[in-house]
Design a protein around this motif. Sequence first.
Motif, PDB file in Angstrom:
ATOM      1  N   THR A   5      -7.703   4.958  -5.086  1.00 16.72           N
ATOM      2  CA  THR A   5      -8.988   5.769  -4.980  1.00 16.72           C
ATOM      3  C   THR A   5      -8.403   6.112  -3.193  1.00 16.72           C
ATOM      4  O   THR A   5      -8.657   7.637  -2.957  1.00 16.72           O
ATOM      5  CB  THR A   5      -9.823   4.390  -4.083  1.00 16.72           C
ATOM      6  OG1 THR A   5     -10.106   4.278  -5.804  1.00 16.72           O
ATOM      7  CG2 THR A   5     -10.797   5.142  -3.224  1.00 16.72           C
ATOM      8  N   LEU A   6      -7.743   5.758  -2.324  1.00 16.77           N
ATOM      9  CA  LEU A   6      -6.817   6.470  -1.077  1.00 16.77           C
ATOM     10  C   LEU A   6      -6.846   7.515  -1.464  1.00 16.77           C
ATOM     11  O   LEU A   6      -6.669   8.379  -0.775  1.00 16.77           O
ATOM     12  CB  LEU A   6      -5.758   4.676  -0.490  1.00 16.77           C
ATOM     13  CG  LEU A   6      -5.311   4.951   0.424  1.00 16.77           C
ATOM     14  CD1 LEU A   6      -6.376   5.803   1.601  1.00 16.77           C
ATOM     15  CD2 LEU A   6      -4.910   4.402   1.126  1.00 16.77           C
ATOM     16  N   GLU A  58      -6.222   0.615  -8.612  1.00 20.80           N
ATOM     17  CA  GLU A  58      -6.863   1.942  -8.101  1.00 20.80           C
ATOM     18  C   GLU A  58      -7.238   1.433  -7.321  1.00 20.80           C
ATOM     19  O   GLU A  58      -7.907   3.036  -6.515  1.00 20.80           O
ATOM     20  CB  GLU A  58      -8.426   0.805  -8.959  1.00 20.80           C
ATOM     21  CG  GLU A  58      -9.053   1.694  -9.056  1.00 20.80           C
ATOM     22  CD  GLU A  58      -8.987   2.864 -10.298  1.00 20.80           C
ATOM     23  OE1 GLU A  58      -9.758   3.694 -10.440  1.00 20.80           O
ATOM     24  OE2 GLU A  58      -8.278   2.483 -10.786  1.00 20.80           O
ATOM     25  N   LYS A  59      -7.078   0.617  -5.480  1.00 26.44           N
ATOM     26  CA  LYS A  59      -7.626   1.004  -4.751  1.00 26.44           C
ATOM     27  C   LYS A  59      -6.165   1.946  -4.121  1.00 26.44           C
ATOM     28  O   LYS A  59      -6.814   3.117  -3.345  1.00 26.44           O
ATOM     29  CB  LYS A  59      -7.211  -0.119  -3.674  1.00 26.44           C
ATOM     30  CG  LYS A  59      -8.347  -1.405  -3.800  1.00 26.44           C
ATOM     31  CD  LYS A  59      -8.415  -2.062  -3.640  1.00 26.44           C
ATOM     32  CE  LYS A  59      -9.676  -3.169  -3.680  1.00 26.44           C
ATOM     33  NZ  LYS A  59      -9.060  -4.552  -2.808  1.00 26.44           N
ATOM     34  N   TRP A  61       0.935  -0.750   0.440  1.00 30.97           N
ATOM     35  CA  TRP A  61       0.122  -0.201   0.013  1.00 30.97           C
ATOM     36  C   TRP A  61       0.697   0.879  -0.084  1.00 30.97           C
ATOM     37  O   TRP A  61       0.384   2.287  -0.601  1.00 30.97           O
ATOM     38  CB  TRP A  61      -0.295  -0.291   0.650  1.00 30.97           C
ATOM     39  CG  TRP A  61      -1.910  -0.833   1.101  1.00 30.97           C
ATOM     40  CD1 TRP A  61      -2.840  -2.621   1.659  1.00 30.97           C
ATOM     41  CD2 TRP A  61      -2.949  -0.533  -0.048  1.00 30.97           C
ATOM     42  NE1 TRP A  61      -3.504  -2.455   0.954  1.00 30.97           N
ATOM     43  CE2 TRP A  61      -3.730  -1.930   0.616  1.00 30.97           C
ATOM     44  CE3 TRP A  61      -3.879   0.463  -1.003  1.00 30.97           C
ATOM     45  CZ2 TRP A  61      -5.529  -1.822   0.112  1.00 30.97           C
ATOM     46  CZ3 TRP A  61      -4.397   0.575  -1.400  1.00 30.97           C
ATOM     47  CH2 TRP A  61      -5.500  -1.019  -1.383  1.00 30.97           C
ATOM     48  N   GLN A  79      -6.583  -4.030 -10.197  1.00 32.50           N
ATOM     49  CA  GLN A  79      -7.596  -3.766  -9.119  1.00 32.50           C
ATOM     50  C   GLN A  79      -6.625  -2.961  -7.505  1.00 32.50           C
ATOM     51  O   GLN A  79      -7.300  -2.370  -6.903  1.00 32.50           O
ATOM     52  CB  GLN A  79      -8.515  -4.972  -8.526  1.00 32.50           C
ATOM     53  CG  GLN A  79      -9.220  -5.521  -9.564  1.00 32.50           C
ATOM     54  CD  GLN A  79      -9.600  -6.309  -8.893  1.00 32.50           C
ATOM     55  OE1 GLN A  79      -9.552  -7.058  -8.044  1.00 32.50           O
ATOM     56  NE2 GLN A  79     -10.356  -7.117 -10.478  1.00 32.50           N
ATOM     57  N   SER A  80      -5.494  -3.564  -7.252  1.00 32.99           N
ATOM     58  CA  SER A  80      -4.836  -3.507  -6.546  1.00 32.99           C
ATOM     59  C   SER A  80      -4.666  -1.348  -6.338  1.00 32.99           C
ATOM     60  O   SER A  80      -4.458  -0.874  -5.584  1.00 32.99           O
ATOM     61  CB  SER A  80      -3.692  -3.712  -5.886  1.00 32.99           C
ATOM     62  OG  SER A  80      -3.703  -5.309  -6.260  1.00 32.99           O
TER      63      SER A  80
END
Length: 168
Positions: free
Chosen positions: A54-55, A50-51, A1, A47-48
């Motif tokens: 977004t964050l 995109e998360k 992350w 998808q990772s």
Amino acid sequence: WTILRLFCLTLLAAATLFAGCGRSGSDNKIKVGSLQSLSGDTSTFGQSSEKGITLATEERNKAGGVLGKQIEIVEADDQSKAELVPQAVLKLIQQDHVVAILGEAASGRTLAAAPDAQRNKVPLLSPASTATHVTEQGDYIFRSWFTDDQQGKWMVEYAAQTLKARHA
């Protein structure tokens, strides 16, 4: 992350530089494209990413956005297929009027996106494209990760110096 967050914050900061280029859309928003593999064989990477996007966008917008404007992320799914990338890139540029594009993670799909981004002078930043020649596609094509050549050299140095390995 952490890496995804840094990648996203880097591009969102870069959007500041391009926000005045006449592509930002509405008066109170800066549109940034997200070109990802949200479906298909390598969708876990998209998808990772995109998360993370977004964050980072939520954090930046809560902190006041960029130049007093909120960031709006516009998604485009290339379905993990290089042949669908040009269509997705042109949608982001011509229809959605983004100021920059985040993605693609895969080198092959970044190379498929580069010509249209370069031709339209829309910065493209990949979070993970490691092929050495990705950034040779033009002065609007960037990466936020190390090349294959750099990683290989550092792995050999680590194995030899830290692990004292002499054979592979």
